[in-house]
Write a protein that holds these residues in place. Structure first.
Motif, PDB file in Angstrom:
ATOM      1  N   LEU A   1      61.793  59.421 -39.851  1.00 55.70           N
ATOM      2  CA  LEU A   1      60.828  58.478 -39.963  1.00 55.70           C
ATOM      3  C   LEU A   1      59.268  59.152 -39.644  1.00 55.70           C
ATOM      4  O   LEU A   1      58.305  58.701 -40.291  1.00 55.70           O
ATOM      5  CB  LEU A   1      60.892  57.325 -39.028  1.00 55.70           C
TER       6      LEU A   1
ATOM      7  N   TYR B   1      65.958  48.350 -38.290  1.00 56.77           N
ATOM      8  CA  TYR B   1      66.672  49.419 -38.808  1.00 56.77           C
ATOM      9  C   TYR B   1      67.912  49.296 -38.397  1.00 56.77           C
ATOM     10  O   TYR B   1      68.123  49.302 -37.018  1.00 56.77           O
ATOM     11  CB  TYR B   1      65.622  50.613 -38.177  1.00 56.77           C
TER      12      TYR B   1
ATOM     13  N   CYS C   1      66.905  49.844 -43.602  1.00 52.54           N
ATOM     14  CA  CYS C   1      65.367  49.538 -43.240  1.00 52.54           C
ATOM     15  C   CYS C   1      64.817  48.440 -43.934  1.00 52.54           C
ATOM     16  O   CYS C   1      64.953  48.107 -44.916  1.00 52.54           O
ATOM     17  CB  CYS C   1      64.701  50.828 -43.499  1.00 52.54           C
TER      18      CYS C   1
ATOM     19  N   VAL D   1      63.736  54.778 -45.649  1.00 52.39           N
ATOM     20  CA  VAL D   1      62.469  54.086 -45.565  1.00 52.39           C
ATOM     21  C   VAL D   1      61.644  54.149 -46.781  1.00 52.39           C
ATOM     22  O   VAL D   1      60.842  53.169 -47.084  1.00 52.39           O
ATOM     23  CB  VAL D   1      61.623  54.544 -44.219  1.00 52.39           C
TER      24      VAL D   1
END
Length: 799
Positions: free
Chosen positions: A685, A658, A642, A752
């Motif tokens: 996410l 991503y 990411c 992330v």
């Protein structure tokens, strides 16, 4: 959407195997043209409507309940409380869990009262059931149910629940401890930490989330007095999984329960088990002698649907001077809410801790988990159910260790991953890897994400006043466990009907298992019809969950197809005037070996319905059943990457890139595999950046009880995903398939977060907890606003 896999055109399964082909989902035409049949679409003749009166308090003593005024309201048929349940002999809902603690004791199983008697345990606990002619009548009557409550102290946080001054919620659980559990080798782990050259430690919050499926829960029930049998319409993840618990509460045998599930608008784990409403509505239907319908309103779902996650973990990783992992250990506080459910003690213990060592060779490990009661909504399984939580722990530890020791995070992972030549490899946590190329997945993902070009992109972002970060994470998860029952029945016209105990909720079962049957039997998938959701039809067996169905149901189809082929050989031998052992089957055709004589499967099917086809047999037709139980897991794995950009002035975050490289073994339908991964990434996410269940610590009221306060990710919050499959077939099942449903959310959270920490690294930020809201980022970026802005950072990096 960018993909390495392109959809293939419609194929004829007789000339090419349909396995591995991206066939469009067969069920989508009905769903996209409004012809789906969900629970709210169902109405029964003369049905009444039900409404649950729920506690407004998170913890309170019930002093009295007065229903007389509500009973006098127009259209009201019944107003029922715990007294009525007791008079009819209806028991609580009990899903026992058999996880044992450190001293061998079982976890505390509270059961869930269908209607509260003398105490309510969370805001939303059911107190009374109203049955009326119309829903509007029930809503009016609910205002007239008078309950006298005496508020009691509340506790909503797991850490606070363990304090000495916290209220004790259950006398059988001193200190609010449902289970004190540990596993691993504490002595060997301590020894490894003592000699380690470096130790990394993190405090990690895995925030509580709401599943929020598109379709709310609902129940429609009716009772046939002549047969003494209940019929219950409800969305589930497998109709058979609810039979025993509902029957036990109603005081009848499971044969007296018939469950029907039509289309399901999302489930994500929370529709696996029974809820009080299943029993209440069935009981009400019997009492009222007419069908009763209950549909949860969205706000009601926020306070009654099982919730997910909610762990606080203290984690440590020990390394030697060369960066080799020596040991990992965790101490976790798991908040399971007010009542135990079947899964809640399992998720943070035997279910999740298996994944503690990730894809790495870690010689020593130790985990201790305290499972804790609070005045919050009970926790159920939620997509991954322990696997994402512990994968998040190990991948955050590894990234932090790389940063602290000066190692490149890819090099550190490459040094420690389990290699293909090590397999089969036992981690000691209950996992035995049979296949997977973990380092290759990482290298391919970094290439797909253009890691080499990141420095240039970061400099460009800094010139625009933005912070840019690059992060990645590896993942694995044990999938494909337990069982499914599958039946294959040919019709005289050659059509094949497949029934299975798994239940689709957007999974594409009608397509996937038609492809498997088409491959095994060499028939067009257009002639295959998949049936599910009727407990009378499908028989006993597990439903869908734990990313198991592609394995256990596909293997069930395979074994049942083989049984059909063996019986078909007897018929073909007679038709071809050849010994049975000289009949060969391939691509839908039986052939007498060494001759040019053959007969197609549809002709064998037709012949099978003639009584004189096999004179020595009393059976006609071609059909077979397989109840396949997987004895070993399979292990989907991969690496996600990411890139994020952060505006330090506002805390706004954008996911700009991503990429994902996943290994799901043999993909039955690559397009559906990718769709599952996309959905999982979106949910991961969502948890990492947006979603969070918040309770007021003083009142126990949920503060995020609607979509005005609880944020789900939207399409414009997410980038296009770049996706590639690496196929390493599983060795634990003949098809070589691996699970997929939970992989996206298992990988997305640490991916992330690692990217965000990388963006904030110049400010010495070592960790940030989920959800990473703009407010949290804005606070973390205070140094940038104080003068150490992106331009200054860029200069430091160049130096």
């Amino acid at each position: 959407m960018n993909s390495e896999d392109e959809a293939s055109p419609k194929i004829d399964a007789r000339t090419r195997s349909p396995i591995g082909v991206s066939i469009l989902r067969r069920e989508d035409i009905a769903l996209t043209t409004g012809r789906g049949r969900f629970i709210e679409d169902i109405d029964r003749a003369h049905q009444a409507h039900a409404l649950i009166v729920r506690s407004p308090y998170a913890h309170a003593r019930i002093l009295s309940i007065d229903t007389s005024e509500a009973m006098a309201c127009p259209g009201v048929i019944e107003v029922l409380t715990w007294r009525d349940l007791a008079e009819d002999g209806i028991g609580p809902l009990v899903d026992e869990n058999h996880v044992r603690g450190r001293g061998g004791e079982r976890s505390v199983n509270t059961g869930h009262p269908l209607l509260a008697k003398d105490r309510v345990m969370f805001s939303g606990d059911p107190v009374a059931l109203i049955v009326a002619e119309r829903l509007s009548d029930a809503l009016d009557a609910a205002e007239c149910v008078l309950v006298d409550y005496e508020e009691l102290p509340v506790v909503v946080d797991a850490s606070a629940a363990r304090e000495s001054d916290a209220p004790c919620l259950w006398p059988q659980a001193p200190g609010n401890l449902a289970l004190d559990w540990e596993a691993g080798d504490p002595e060997a782990t301590q020894e490894a930490f003592a000699k380690a050259a470096h130790r990394t430690s993190l405090r990690i919050v895995n925030n509580r989330v709401i599943a929020a499926p598109m379709e709310n829960r609902g129940v429609i029930a009716e009772f046939d007095e002549s047969r003494g049998r209940y019929t219950i319409f409800t969305p589930t993840q497998g109709a058979g999984a609810l039979l025993e618990s509902i029957a036990r509460s109603l005081g009848v045998g499971s044969a007296s329960i018939h469950i029907i599930t039509d289309d399901v608008g999302g489930a994500f784990g929370i529709k696996i088990r029974s809820y009080p409403e299943h029993v209440l509505i069935a009981w009400a239907a019997k009492r009222c002698a007419r069908p009763v319908k209950w549909i949860a309103q969205r706000t009601e779902s926020f306070i009654s649907d099982g919730q997910g996650r909610d762990h606080l973990t203290f984690a440590e990783l020990a390394l030697d001077r060369e960066g080799r992992f020596l040991a990992v250990r965790t101490r976790t506080l798991s908040n399971i809410g007010a009542y135990t459910t079947a899964e809640s003690p399992t998720i943070p213990t035997v279910g999740g801790v298996r994944c503690l060592t990730g894809v790495y060779r870690i010689p020593a490990w130790h985990a201790r988990t305290e499972v804790i009661f609070t005045n919050t909504v009970p926790v159920h399984a939620y997509r991954g159910a322990g696997k994402p939580e512990y994968n998040h722990v190990i991948e955050r530890l590894v990234d932090a260790a790389a940063r602290e020791t000066g190692h490149d995070p890819a090099d550190l992972r490459r040094r420690n991953v389990v290699r293909p030549e090590d397999m089969p490899f036992s981690t000691g946590t209950g996992i035995e890897f049979d296949s997977g190329e973990f380092a290759t997945n990482m290298d391919d993902a970094l290439l797909l994400a253009d890691r080499e070009g990141f420095d240039r992109r970061r400099r460009q972002a800094h010139r625009r006043g933005r912070l840019r970060g690059f992060g990645f994470a590896l993942f694995q998860e044990p999938d494909g466990f337990l069982d499914n029952r599958v039946s294959l029945v040919f019709q005289p016209n050659g059509d094949l009907r497949i029934s299975l105990t798994g239940q689709g909720a957007g999974h594409g079962h009608a397509t996937t298992f038609a492809q498997v049957a088409g491959d095994r039997l060499g028939i067009p998938i257009e002639s295959v019809h998949v049936l599910q959701g009727d407990s009378d039809l499908i028989g006993p067996g597990q439903g869908t969950g734990g990313s198991r169905t592609a394995t256990v149901a596909a293997m069930g189809v395979t074994l049942a197809a083989q049984a059909i082929i063996e019986r078909g050989k007897r018929i073909a031998a007679r038709a071809l005037s050849a010994p049975e052992e000289e009949i060969h089957f391939s691509d839908g055709v039986f052939t007498a070996i060494g001759t040019n004589r053959s007969i197609a499967l549809p002709d064998v099917v037709y012949a099978s319905f003639k009584a004189d086809t096999l004179p020595d047999s009393n059976e006609i037709g071609l059909q077979a059943t397989s109840h396949y139980h997987a004895k070993k897991y399979n292990y989907p794995c991969g690496c996600h990457v990411c890139e994020v950009e952060i505006d330090p002035q506002t805390g706004e975050l954008e996911i700009v890139r991503y990429s994902a490289v996943n290994d799901h073994g043999v993909a039955i339908n690559p397009m559906l595999v990718e769709g599952q991964v996309h959905g999982g990434i979106a949910q991961g996410l969502g948890q990492a950046l947006f979603e969070n269940v918040v309770y007021d610590p003083d009142s126990g009221q949920i503060l995020s009880g609607s979509f005005m306060d609880y944020t789900l990710p939207r399409a414009d919050d997410l980038p296009s995903f770049r996706f590639r499959r690496n196929c390493v077939p599983a060795r634990t099942n003949p098809l070589g398939v691996k699970g997929v449903g939970e992989s996206g959310c298992t990988a997305a959270c640490p991916t992330v977060i690692n990217a965000i920490v990388d963006a904030l690294a110049p400010f010495k930020v070592e960790h940030i907890d989920m959800p990473v809201t703009p407010e949290r980022l804005w606070k973390a970026c205070a140094p940038a606003r104080a003068g150490a802005g992106p331009s200054a950072i860029s200069s430091k990096e160049r130096a």
